[in-house]
Design a protein around this motif. Structure first.
Motif: not given
Length: 171
Positions: A14, A17, A92
């Motif tokens: 995460i 991203w 994403n």
């Protein structure tokens, strides 16, 4: 798409991203205050909050089991479990622009309604993040009439408070 609980090994994915400083602040306000994020930054923020059960980080996975999105749900009021707040909503980058944000938000709304028993969901979005604001509006969020100015390391930004009133159980 399916929502599942965040796992500590997801932090690195995460955090990857967030590809530029503006995106970092649009996503997290000034929570982290540095770019780029380290792989464990999300865990360091989340793990202490998850202990009391009033902070629920969730991930969205597509039909092939790929991690496509993330958000958290928290209870902003100590003595009111009817109101929840969404935060750190992100898709994403490889999966943006094809409805995944709306799908994830609809699942999270259903979760808030049917699992948590919430009747209202709130969130904040920066005025300079048109794509996020339009996504929230597409699933039913509306501006709540309150804005706040945030002093970010890269400028002063207006944050729009949004809300969604939910009632009853879905089918």
């Amino acid at each position: 798409m399916e929502l599942k609980r965040f796992q500590i090994q997801d932090s690195a994915i995460i955090c990857s991203w967030i590809q530029d400083e503006k995106s970092l602040y649009q996503w997290s306000a000034a929570r982290f205050g540095k770019f780029p994020l380290a792989e464990n930054d999300l865990n360091e923020d989340y793990v202490p909050k998850m202990k009391d059960g009033r902070f629920i980080p969730l991930n969205a996975y597509d039909e092939e089991g790929k991690l496509v999105g993330h958000l958290y749900i928290r209870y902003p009021e100590v003595h009111d479990d009817r109101i929840v707040r969404f935060g750190f909503v992100i898709i994403n980058p490889a999966f943006r622009g094809c409805g995944n944000g709306k799908k994830m938000l609809r699942l999270a709304i259903d979760y808030a309604r049917n699992v948590l028993g919430a009747s209202k969901i709130t969130l904040g979005v920066f005025a300079n993040n048109d794509s996020a604001r339009h996504c929230y509006e597409a699933v039913g969020f509306r501006a709540a009439g309150k804005t706040e100015l945030y002093k970010m390391p890269i400028g002063d930004w207006e944050c729009i408070e949004m809300e969604l009133i939910i009632d009853g159980k879905s089918g």
